[in-house]
Design an enzyme around this catalytic site. Structure first.
Site, PDB file in Angstrom:
ATOM      1  N   GLU A   1      -0.003   5.130   4.513  1.00 39.84           N
ATOM      2  CA  GLU A   1       0.185   3.707   4.815  1.00 39.84           C
ATOM      3  C   GLU A   1      -0.374   3.416   6.212  1.00 39.84           C
ATOM      4  OE1 GLU A   1       4.341   2.966   5.310  1.00 39.84           O
ATOM      5  OE2 GLU A   1       4.167   0.782   5.120  1.00 39.84           O
TER       6      GLU A   1
ATOM      7  N   LYS B   1       2.089  -4.500  -0.309  1.00 43.51           N
ATOM      8  CA  LYS B   1       3.439  -3.914  -0.371  1.00 43.51           C
ATOM      9  C   LYS B   1       4.476  -4.971  -0.738  1.00 43.51           C
ATOM     10  CE  LYS B   1       6.356  -0.871   2.494  1.00 43.51           C
ATOM     11  NZ  LYS B   1       6.432  -0.198   3.816  1.00 43.51           N
TER      12      LYS B   1
ATOM     13  N   CYS C   1       4.914   3.185   0.464  1.00 40.91           N
ATOM     14  CA  CYS C   1       6.126   3.664   1.144  1.00 40.91           C
ATOM     15  C   CYS C   1       7.432   3.177   0.509  1.00 40.91           C
ATOM     16  CB  CYS C   1       6.044   3.317   2.623  1.00 40.91           C
ATOM     17  SG  CYS C   1       7.080   4.391   3.665  1.00 40.91           S
TER      18      CYS C   1
ATOM     19  N   VAL D   1      10.220   7.640   7.015  1.00 41.71           N
ATOM     20  CA  VAL D   1      11.023   8.065   8.165  1.00 41.71           C
ATOM     21  C   VAL D   1      12.444   8.479   7.775  1.00 41.71           C
ATOM     22  CG1 VAL D   1       9.729   6.757   9.895  1.00 41.71           C
ATOM     23  CG2 VAL D   1      11.614   5.637   8.681  1.00 41.71           C
TER      24      VAL D   1
END
Lengths: 262, 262
Positions: B38, B108, B141, B168
């Site tokens: 990304e 996205k 993501c 993350v």
């Protein structure tokens, strides 16, 4: 709230023995909600429709009456898989029974493999029930592989998914149900059976490893593959009402139904 | 078909350097489809709208032109995340570029955390594209946490999901995307970035561990958490056309849409 699973290996075809076994296992419990495996009163590996018929019964019926007695005695709710007879057909069902009697029935929506020879697919949808103010949904085994089922329960407010199982595929269910917890922010009680069934030239090895996952995917409890075990953990079910994964991300508010085609 | 990922740590805000870096990494590849992270051309941790605007560009635009050159040179398709500028707004987009140029764009759908300050949520739905006769879908993501997105792609025929990421949260994406493979019987290329970004008092540690999963959930390739690495594996994409998990269970035919409420 204290929730748990009882992982064991039922005797095939012997409902009375299995109910006695269950009663004994629950003897000293201190819990609010205990989940038992799929078809916990009969075993799983049927090789004829006659065998299914021999253990099938209506709901409510003798088994739910017996479970009511246990639930009353132990002041708890029980989720148990059993063969249901209704309208001349058989369903792979699970019941939720509490101190005041039968609370609800779920009929397995997604039948696995040769179950299709013996059972009708569930026709009661994805209902959500109330256990002392906490919303609880039921799924049975193979349903775990269809994210839509757990999602439907969660969107209807389920905080805990009770999942009686007889898993045989290597670890799929343990993996997917953990992800179901994460993506829906719910508690998930996977009550799998253990042991081996060998009948009519067929053999199934059940994978055990029952587990309870928290809304963030943390595994709160996990059984080993083969042990017969009853385990209980204390949870705060209100955690499942908060769908945030970050301060700006509420997983349900963030859905984009207009972009999905399901 | 040879598919792969390139896991690396882009330089924040320096598109030119990142494109050179990418060109160098692809120098000796022998692959049909490579997925990059990304926002691979810009880095991720923006702290102002101005910063986003400084790296944003239209699609098609200079970056897709550059990628076209690489795709032509290496006879492959590339999936790359970048900041798109369109109608005065910014999108967290991913492009699919082949030897003949731009094949498709995905914006996205599910924005993560502070992305909501800078980007518009995607408005192009869940398109599926063609790569040499193989159907390919794109997600970015955080989309991984919404089973409906991958399901929509798979129901539209996607055999491979390309998933540029800057993950993350600890290992969520690696776990969920493996389950997405299993529940949809598709190949899944998770191209995560590695490294750390620290800007304006904020810090993000990217989890790396890019992976490729097969339709049965087998992990065909996995990177470590921190290495910069380009890996390729040979697959047979037709495997993703067979949705059976048992001879009697086609996962798509077994769905029960009438029982879902989504």
């Amino acid at each position: 709230m204290r929730i748990g699973y009882y992982q064991f290996a039922p005797e095939f075809g012997d409902v009375e023995t299995n109910l006695m076994h269950i009663a004994l296992a629950l003897e000293n419990i201190n819990a609010d909600l205990i989940v038992l495996p799929e078809l916990a009163t009969s075993g799983y590996l049927f090789i004829s429709r006659e065998e299914v018929g021999a253990v099938a019964e209506p709901i409510p019926g003798p088994t739910t009456e017996f479970l009511h007695g246990l639930a009353e005695k132990h002041h708890c709710h029980l989720v148990v898989g059993l063969v249901e007879r209704a309208d001349g057909e058989f369903f792979n069902s699970a019941v939720l029974v509490g101190p005041r009697g039968l609370v609800g029935v779920y009929r397995k929506l997604h039948l696995f493999n040769e179950e299709k020879y013996y059972f009708q697919p569930g026709n009661l949808g994805c209902p959500v029930f109330d256990v002392a103010g906490v919303k609880v949904g039921l799924l049975v085994c193979f349903d775990h592989l269809f994210p839509e089922a757990a999602r439907t329960l969660a969107l209807r407010g389920a905080q805990i998914v009770c999942h009686p199982s007889n898993l045989v595929l290597p670890k799929y269910g343990q993996l997917t149900t953990r992800v179901r917890s994460i993506e829906n922010r719910v508690f998930w009680i996977l009550a799998n059976r253990c042991g081996v069934e060998q009948r009519g030239g067929k053999k199934l090895v059940y994978t055990g490893c029952s587990q309870i996952a928290a809304p963030d995917g943390t595994i709160l409890l996990r059984a080993s593959a083969r042990e017969e075990v009853l385990s209980v953990v204390e949870i705060d079910p209100s955690q499942a009402c908060d769908k945030h994964v970050t301060p700006l991300n509420d997983l349900f508010a963030d859905r984009r139904p207009e972009a999905y085609e399901l």
